[in-house]
Design a protein around this motif. Structure first.
Motif, PDB file in Angstrom:
ATOM      1  N   LYS A  21       0.807  -1.221   0.000  1.00  0.00           N
ATOM      2  CA  LYS A  21       0.000   0.000   0.000  1.00  0.00           C
ATOM      3  C   LYS A  21       0.843   1.276   0.000  1.00  0.00           C
ATOM      4  O   LYS A  21       0.310   2.376  -0.118  1.00  0.00           O
ATOM      5  N   ALA A  22       2.151   1.140   0.134  1.00  0.00           N
ATOM      6  CA  ALA A  22       3.031   2.304   0.263  1.00  0.00           C
ATOM      7  C   ALA A  22       3.153   3.074  -1.050  1.00  0.00           C
ATOM      8  O   ALA A  22       3.057   2.515  -2.133  1.00  0.00           O
ATOM      9  N   ASP A  23       3.378   4.372  -0.914  1.00  0.00           N
ATOM     10  CA  ASP A  23       3.686   5.209  -2.069  1.00  0.00           C
ATOM     11  C   ASP A  23       5.184   5.190  -2.361  1.00  0.00           C
ATOM     12  O   ASP A  23       5.596   5.368  -3.500  1.00  0.00           O
ATOM     13  N   LEU A  24       5.984   4.991  -1.331  1.00  0.00           N
ATOM     14  CA  LEU A  24       7.440   4.997  -1.455  1.00  0.00           C
ATOM     15  C   LEU A  24       8.023   4.182  -0.314  1.00  0.00           C
ATOM     16  O   LEU A  24       7.562   4.285   0.829  1.00  0.00           O
ATOM     17  N   VAL A  25       9.036   3.384  -0.614  1.00  0.00           N
ATOM     18  CA  VAL A  25       9.718   2.583   0.397  1.00  0.00           C
ATOM     19  C   VAL A  25      11.150   3.101   0.519  1.00  0.00           C
ATOM     20  O   VAL A  25      11.845   3.250  -0.485  1.00  0.00           O
ATOM     21  N   LEU A  26      11.565   3.374   1.726  1.00  0.00           N
ATOM     22  CA  LEU A  26      12.928   3.780   2.027  1.00  0.00           C
ATOM     23  C   LEU A  26      13.518   2.668   2.875  1.00  0.00           C
ATOM     24  O   LEU A  26      12.995   2.354   3.945  1.00  0.00           O
ATOM     25  N   CYS A  27      14.582   2.022   2.359  1.00  0.00           N
ATOM     26  CA  CYS A  27      15.117   0.853   3.050  1.00  0.00           C
ATOM     27  C   CYS A  27      16.603   0.703   2.765  1.00  0.00           C
ATOM     28  O   CYS A  27      17.171   1.453   1.985  1.00  0.00           O
ATOM     29  N   ASN A  28      17.195  -0.277   3.397  1.00  0.00           N
ATOM     30  CA  ASN A  28      18.566  -0.637   3.059  1.00  0.00           C
ATOM     31  C   ASN A  28      18.514  -1.827   2.096  1.00  0.00           C
ATOM     32  O   ASN A  28      17.449  -2.215   1.644  1.00  0.00           O
ATOM     33  N   SER A  29      19.669  -2.380   1.778  1.00  0.00           N
ATOM     34  CA  SER A  29      19.724  -3.531   0.881  1.00  0.00           C
ATOM     35  C   SER A  29      19.283  -4.753   1.680  1.00  0.00           C
ATOM     36  O   SER A  29      20.092  -5.410   2.329  1.00  0.00           O
ATOM     37  N   SER A  30      17.997  -5.017   1.652  1.00  0.00           N
ATOM     38  CA  SER A  30      17.428  -6.030   2.534  1.00  0.00           C
ATOM     39  C   SER A  30      16.201  -6.661   1.884  1.00  0.00           C
ATOM     40  O   SER A  30      15.838  -6.354   0.753  1.00  0.00           O
ATOM     41  N   MET A  31      15.546  -7.491   2.658  1.00  0.00           N
ATOM     42  CA  MET A  31      14.328  -8.137   2.195  1.00  0.00           C
ATOM     43  C   MET A  31      13.292  -7.098   1.793  1.00  0.00           C
ATOM     44  O   MET A  31      12.569  -7.282   0.808  1.00  0.00           O
ATOM     45  N   LEU A  32      13.206  -6.002   2.518  1.00  0.00           N
ATOM     46  CA  LEU A  32      12.207  -4.982   2.210  1.00  0.00           C
ATOM     47  C   LEU A  32      12.402  -4.420   0.805  1.00  0.00           C
ATOM     48  O   LEU A  32      11.433  -4.103   0.108  1.00  0.00           O
ATOM     49  N   MET A  33      13.634  -4.323   0.362  1.00  0.00           N
ATOM     50  CA  MET A  33      13.928  -3.886  -0.998  1.00  0.00           C
ATOM     51  C   MET A  33      13.304  -4.867  -2.003  1.00  0.00           C
ATOM     52  O   MET A  33      12.690  -4.456  -2.987  1.00  0.00           O
ATOM     53  N   HIS A  34      13.431  -6.151  -1.745  1.00  0.00           N
ATOM     54  CA  HIS A  34      12.872  -7.171  -2.627  1.00  0.00           C
ATOM     55  C   HIS A  34      11.343  -7.137  -2.619  1.00  0.00           C
ATOM     56  O   HIS A  34      10.711  -7.323  -3.653  1.00  0.00           O
ATOM     57  N   VAL A  35      10.770  -6.887  -1.450  1.00  0.00           N
ATOM     58  CA  VAL A  35       9.317  -6.807  -1.346  1.00  0.00           C
ATOM     59  C   VAL A  35       8.805  -5.604  -2.140  1.00  0.00           C
ATOM     60  O   VAL A  35       7.820  -5.704  -2.868  1.00  0.00           O
ATOM     61  N   ALA A  36       9.488  -4.471  -2.018  1.00  0.00           N
ATOM     62  CA  ALA A  36       9.104  -3.289  -2.793  1.00  0.00           C
ATOM     63  C   ALA A  36       9.145  -3.593  -4.291  1.00  0.00           C
ATOM     64  O   ALA A  36       8.226  -3.240  -5.030  1.00  0.00           O
ATOM     65  N   ALA A  37      10.190  -4.263  -4.728  1.00  0.00           N
ATOM     66  CA  ALA A  37      10.298  -4.620  -6.147  1.00  0.00           C
ATOM     67  C   ALA A  37       9.181  -5.576  -6.557  1.00  0.00           C
ATOM     68  O   ALA A  37       8.604  -5.425  -7.637  1.00  0.00           O
ATOM     69  N   ALA A  38       8.869  -6.527  -5.705  1.00  0.00           N
ATOM     70  CA  ALA A  38       7.815  -7.489  -6.030  1.00  0.00           C
ATOM     71  C   ALA A  38       6.461  -6.812  -6.201  1.00  0.00           C
ATOM     72  O   ALA A  38       5.657  -7.230  -7.038  1.00  0.00           O
ATOM     73  N   PHE A  39       6.215  -5.747  -5.428  1.00  0.00           N
ATOM     74  CA  PHE A  39       4.960  -5.011  -5.536  1.00  0.00           C
ATOM     75  C   PHE A  39       5.064  -3.815  -6.487  1.00  0.00           C
ATOM     76  O   PHE A  39       4.143  -3.012  -6.561  1.00  0.00           O
ATOM     77  N   ALA A  40       6.191  -3.702  -7.195  1.00  0.00           N
ATOM     78  CA  ALA A  40       6.421  -2.599  -8.138  1.00  0.00           C
ATOM     79  C   ALA A  40       6.231  -1.243  -7.480  1.00  0.00           C
ATOM     80  O   ALA A  40       5.596  -0.347  -8.028  1.00  0.00           O
ATOM     81  N   LYS A  41       6.789  -1.101  -6.284  1.00  0.00           N
ATOM     82  CA  LYS A  41       6.711   0.152  -5.534  1.00  0.00           C
ATOM     83  C   LYS A  41       8.016   0.920  -5.689  1.00  0.00           C
ATOM     84  O   LYS A  41       9.099   0.328  -5.656  1.00  0.00           O
ATOM     85  N   PRO A  42       7.936   2.230  -5.846  1.00  0.00           N
ATOM     86  CA  PRO A  42       9.174   3.018  -5.873  1.00  0.00           C
ATOM     87  C   PRO A  42       9.934   2.821  -4.566  1.00  0.00           C
ATOM     88  O   PRO A  42       9.332   2.827  -3.488  1.00  0.00           O
ATOM     89  N   ALA A  43      11.237   2.634  -4.688  1.00  0.00           N
ATOM     90  CA  ALA A  43      12.051   2.409  -3.487  1.00  0.00           C
ATOM     91  C   ALA A  43      13.367   3.158  -3.591  1.00  0.00           C
ATOM     92  O   ALA A  43      13.989   3.199  -4.656  1.00  0.00           O
ATOM     93  N   LEU A  44      13.754   3.736  -2.470  1.00  0.00           N
ATOM     94  CA  LEU A  44      15.079   4.310  -2.328  1.00  0.00           C
ATOM     95  C   LEU A  44      15.846   3.374  -1.422  1.00  0.00           C
ATOM     96  O   LEU A  44      15.441   3.122  -0.286  1.00  0.00           O
TER      97      LEU A  44
END
Length: 123
Positions: free
Chosen positions: A45-68
């Motif tokens: 549901k996020a508009d933007l994900v701010l994370c480190n190089s971690s699982m959360l980065m992969h989850v953002a990519a899986a949901f096609a969410k913009p990520a920094l």
């Protein structure tokens, strides 16, 4: 625009989330309080994900969410890290690269977030 900042992660991330809650009235600390399923739902549901190089980065990519993705000292090249994503415009990696020998400061990350809010993440 009234954005909410949610902090997720494990119990060790809770102090950082508590700090963010103190300095930003729009922040809510969920670190150590929600499981993987809830975390994934929040990312979905996020508009933007701010994370480190971690699982959360992969989850953002899986949901096609913009990520920094903020890289730390152990990553010598942001472009090499980003190349793993085959130039995915939704993922922007911030870290040391080329002539840049320092990590991104908070004010620089904030500037990138502002650009992302304007739809200019890949620019």
């Amino acid at each position: 625009m009234h954005d909410t900042v949610l902090v997720v992660g494990g119990p060790k991330d809770a102090p950082a989330g508590e700090f963010l809650e103190r300095v930003n009235p729009r922040a809510k600390n969920l670190a150590g309080r929600v499981g993987l399923r809830q975390t994934f739902a929040l990312v979905a549901k996020a508009d933007l994900v701010l994370c480190n190089s971690s699982m959360l980065m992969h989850v953002a990519a899986a949901f096609a969410k913009p990520a920094l993705v903020l890289l730390g000292e152990s990553f010598p090249s942001a472009s090499a890290h980003a190349a793993q994503w085959a130039g995915d415009p939704q993922i922007q990696v911030l870290g040391k690269d080329g002539s840049r020998t320092s990590l991104f400061a908070a004010v620089e990350v904030f500037e990138v977030i502002q650009r992302a809010r304007l739809g200019l993440l890949a620019a």
